[in-house]
Design a protein around this motif. Sequence first.
Motif: not given
Lengths: 195, 382
Positions: B65-67, B69-70, B73-74, B76-78, B80, B84
Motif C-alpha cells: 500500500r505504501l509503495l 502511495h509513493a 506522490l512521485r 504529482e510531485r512538484p 520542492r 518547502g
Amino acid sequence: MEFVRYDARCGLESSGNVPEKLVLKSLREMDPEAISEVHARYFPEIYRYARYRLSDPVAAEDVAGEVFVRLLEALHAGLGPSKSLRGWMFGTASNLVNDFFRHEYQHAVDQLPDELQMDGADPQQTAERREELDAVQIASQKLTPDQQHVLALRFGSAFSLEETGKIMGKRPNAIKALQFRALNALRRHLAVDQS
Amino acid sequence: MSDMIFDALQECLIALEQGQEGNEVLSRFPDLESDLRPILDAAEAARESARFDVPGDSMQRSRSRLLGHAAQLREERPARGWFGLPKAAAAILTVLFVLIIGSGGLVSASTQALPGDPLYSVKRAAETVSLSLALNERTKQSMKSEYIQRRKDEARALLILDRPESVTFEGYVQVIRTDYWIVDEIKVLVTKDTKIVGEIEPSMGVEVSGMVQPGGWVEAFSVKLRTYTLSGILESLKGDSWVVDGTRFRVDEFTFIEDEIEVGEPVVVFLRVADSGERIALDIREGDESPSRSEDESFSESEPQSSSEGEDEDEADSGHEEDEDVTVSPTPEKIDTPQAGTEQDEDDGPEEESEQDDDDESDDEPEQDETQEPEETDEPGD
C-alpha cells in the motif's frame, strides 16, 4: 502465519548504517528502496505500539500503515521529521490511536480481541490472561494520552528510559515522573475495575 | 511525591527487566516498599500485555500500500526546494537574498553550473532576476541573447561530459539529414516521435528540446522553428502589423527598420516565431533588387553536393527514406509559412525556390537548373 521478531533497540538511529539525513532525503524523493527499507525497520515497532494500545490487530495494522503514509505525505509537502524519524512516527502513531479512541479515526473497531496467540498455555491460563489483558487495556484507556503513550513505549515496546525520552522529546527525569504517574493511575483504575 | 520514588521506581524496573526477583528488588528500598509494590505490580501487568509479534502478511500489505502511495506522490510531485517552496521560487528567493546580503558568492559559484547540478536552479534564477532588474529593453534583449548562447554552451558541455540531462537550446540548422540534423554543430537525433513545429529548413533558427544521449547526440523531443529570414514584397503596413508575401508579422519598438521602406518594395525581414506561432520582426531591411542573389556569399558550409536531381521532399521531413542529403542552404529562402495560409507542394531542393511572378525580384535563385520547373505557389490575396 509467519511472525517477524522485533527488537526495540534496532532502529536506524542506533544502527549507524545510513545517516538519517540521507534516508530522509531519499524518502523525500519517493525512492522505493528507501521507502521499503524504512518500512522494514520501523513497521514492526510501530505495529507493536499500535497493537498494544488498540488490542485489535486489524486496527493496529491500519494505524501502523497510516503512520507511514502520513510520513510520505508530510515529506512530499516539504514537512515531516527534522530531528528524530522514530520520534515523529511514534508521535503520529500516538495521535492516530488517540483519534481512534475519540472515534475520530475512520475505521471503527468495536470488539475486543478474541485471538491471542499463546504458545503452549493451557486454556485456564489463557482465559485468565485474556481477562487480565483486557482489564489492562480498558484501564489504560482511562489514562491521559501522554500516560498511555509512555506505558506503551516503556512496557508495550520495551524501550529504555533514554530511548523513550528521545521519542517523546522529554528528559529522562521527566520520563521517570511520567511513568510513575502512569503506573499509579493504571493501578488505581485496575483496582477500581476489579472491585 | 518526591523525586526519590521516581528514581527508585526506575531502578526497580531495570532490575526486574534484568530478571531479578521482585522481593529482592524491593528490599533495597525499605521505606518506599509499600508505595512501590503496587506500582510494580501495575508495571508487571502492563508488561504482560505486550507480547505481540507482527504478522508477516500485515507487514506485506502495509508495504504494498505504501509503495503504491509513493508512486502516486512521485507523479504529482512538484519540485520542492528549500523551505518547502517550489524549486523555482526557492531559487529566486536565494538569489534575491544573496543579492541583498551582497555576498554574491553563491550566485557566482553557480555560473558554471550545468543542468542537473545542484546550483543550476540558482543560475537560472539569477538570470531571471537580472532580466527583471534590467534598466532598459536593449539591455534585456542582449541579456536574452546571452542566455540563449548559454543554453547552447551548456548543452555542448553536457554532450562532452556525456551527462544524460534534458536540455533546451537554440541554434541554426546547418544540415538536415534523414535521421539527424546538425544544429550549430550539435548533432540532433530526430525520430518519428520528434515533434517538429513549423516548416523548417536549413539556415533557419530552431529551438531544440531533448535529452543528451551517449555518443554526443541530443535526442530531440521537439524542434521548433524560432527564427528565419523572409524575403518578399511588403504588401501592407497597418500600425504594427505588416504583411510580406502573405506572411503577417508584428513590429515592435525593438524592430530595426531601415529607413524609407515603402509598401510595394522588396524587403528582407528577420522573424522570430513565438510559441503562439506569432511572428515578430527583429529586423527589416530593403530587399535586394537584382535577380542574382549576392547572398550566395558566405555561408558555404560543408556540403557542396546539390540535390538538384529533383529530390522531392516535404519541408521539415527528415524521416524520409532516401539517403540523399538535403544540402546546406547557403541562402535564405522564402518560406511560405502556415500562418499565411500557403502550402508548398514540393520542395525542389535548396538551389531553387521560385516565385510566382516573374517580376518578383526578391530571393530568386539564379535559374541554373533548367530541368526544374518553377514552382507555383499559392498565396492569398494574390
